[in-house]
Design an enzyme around this catalytic site. Sequence first.
Site, PDB file in Angstrom:
ATOM      1  N   GLU A  78       0.489  -1.399  -0.155  1.00  0.00           N
ATOM      2  CA  GLU A  78      -0.346  -0.189  -0.115  1.00  0.00           C
ATOM      3  C   GLU A  78       1.062   1.458  -0.515  1.00  0.00           C
ATOM      4  OE1 GLU A  78      -2.467  -0.799   3.740  1.00  0.00           O
ATOM      5  OE2 GLU A  78      -2.867  -2.281   2.499  1.00  0.00           O
ATOM      6  N   LEU A 124      -5.794  -1.560  -0.545  1.00  0.00           N
ATOM      7  CA  LEU A 124      -6.323  -1.768   0.656  1.00  0.00           C
ATOM      8  C   LEU A 124      -6.584  -2.335   1.165  1.00  0.00           C
ATOM      9  CD1 LEU A 124      -5.208   0.514   3.217  1.00  0.00           C
ATOM     10  CD2 LEU A 124      -7.064   1.166   2.805  1.00  0.00           C
ATOM     11  N   ALA A 125      -5.706  -4.161   1.160  1.00  0.00           N
ATOM     12  CA  ALA A 125      -6.226  -5.034   1.183  1.00  0.00           C
ATOM     13  C   ALA A 125      -5.136  -6.107   1.683  1.00  0.00           C
ATOM     14  CB  ALA A 125      -7.304  -6.186   0.406  1.00  0.00           C
ATOM     15  N   GLU A 126      -5.150  -6.088   2.633  1.00  0.00           N
ATOM     16  CA  GLU A 126      -3.847  -7.163   2.817  1.00  0.00           C
ATOM     17  C   GLU A 126      -4.079  -9.017   2.497  1.00  0.00           C
ATOM     18  OE1 GLU A 126      -5.374  -4.552   5.281  1.00  0.00           O
ATOM     19  OE2 GLU A 126      -3.631  -3.247   5.789  1.00  0.00           O
ATOM     20  N   GLN A 181       1.443  -1.895   5.749  1.00  0.00           N
ATOM     21  CA  GLN A 181       2.194  -1.006   6.252  1.00  0.00           C
ATOM     22  C   GLN A 181       2.140  -1.339   7.100  1.00  0.00           C
ATOM     23  OE1 GLN A 181      -0.895   2.408   5.071  1.00  0.00           O
ATOM     24  NE2 GLN A 181       0.684   2.005   3.838  1.00  0.00           N
ATOM     25  N   PHE A 182       1.329  -1.689   8.173  1.00  0.00           N
ATOM     26  CA  PHE A 182       2.029  -2.157   9.497  1.00  0.00           C
ATOM     27  C   PHE A 182       1.352  -3.073  10.281  1.00  0.00           C
ATOM     28  CE2 PHE A 182       0.702   2.716   9.111  1.00  0.00           C
ATOM     29  CZ  PHE A 182       1.838   2.808   9.961  1.00  0.00           C
ATOM     30  N   PHE A 217      -1.814  -5.522  11.402  1.00  0.00           N
ATOM     31  CA  PHE A 217      -2.960  -5.646  11.042  1.00  0.00           C
ATOM     32  C   PHE A 217      -2.628  -6.694  10.094  1.00  0.00           C
ATOM     33  CE2 PHE A 217      -2.742  -0.424  10.336  1.00  0.00           C
ATOM     34  CZ  PHE A 217      -4.367  -0.546  10.770  1.00  0.00           C
ATOM     35  N   HIS A 228      -1.523  -0.178  15.427  1.00  0.00           N
ATOM     36  CA  HIS A 228      -0.009   0.121  13.984  1.00  0.00           C
ATOM     37  C   HIS A 228       1.108  -0.043  14.952  1.00  0.00           C
ATOM     38  CE1 HIS A 228      -3.588   2.274  12.228  1.00  0.00           C
ATOM     39  NE2 HIS A 228      -2.273   3.193  11.696  1.00  0.00           N
TER      40      HIS A 228
END
Length: 325
Positions: A29, A58-60, A82-83, A86, A129
Amino acid sequence: MAQKTMIQAITDALAVELKNDENVLVFGEDVGKNGGVFRATEGLQEQFGEDRVFDTPLAESGIGGLAIGLSLEGFRPVAEIQFFGFVFEVMDSVAGQLARMRYRTGGTRNAPVVIRAPFGGGVHTPELHADNLEGLIAQSPGLKVVIPSTPYDAKGLLISAIRDNDPVVFLEHMKLYRSFREEVPDEEYTVEIGKAAVRREGTDVTIVTYGAMVQESLKAAEALEKEGVSVEVIDLRTVSPIDTDTIVASVKKTNRAVVVQEAQKQGGVAANVVAEINDRAILSLEAPVMRVTAPDSIFPFSQAETVWLPNHNDIIERVKEVIAF
């Protein structure tokens, strides 16, 4: 040799491997034109093109599935979550698929995937996060879990991770991204995955730790030295597999140990280290192995995280307990 931050060292490592191997792909992302939320991939899309460094939705879960498919087609994906808080959205891909690929296929296929993700407290991030979930992921067989504590190690370990034929979860503590600089070679080099580093030699007590707690432990060791206590500090660098040989050799020298982690106590990496010391060096111990951890509670909102996170004063207190036992 330039002085670099950890984030610069990570960017260097990605650039080295993108240049060396056309099968290396970097995606996640906002990692493309934006360069990632922490700018770890800044400039890479411009240098290597949108087919090699690109954004995902935006979809892990989609990021994980893409990494699996690409790895089976001969690519070496470097996927950014991204973190790391998640990771639950991509847990099946990581622990249920990537980790089992070699076993499931009888050794005929592998999954040379790196999952990069920032984590860790001390920078006042929003909820979910900063969570320290390395203990959760380290319990999944088939995954290597790497957590560098210095810029030099970050570059060398990331290059090693990208070249590894098995999946590696590469966790980057946010507080360390720009907190200090050190000399990092411009050329490529590797640091061995699964090998701990002795950051400070000592004779009275061993501290075993990793990530941001390495700096806190070194700070505690310096303070304790002034009080006549000689502390050896071991940086695990890899929390799966754990370098038990280096730990045991140190404990047999100092006869005491304190294990430090930022994560909550329950089910953490520290508990595994304590168990390994007891299994392999219990007759060398002159005191119980003690731990310094965060409380067993949800990671607090940013206003309270300074109170919640362990620090060098907590480490000093625990070391004194072990010495006085």
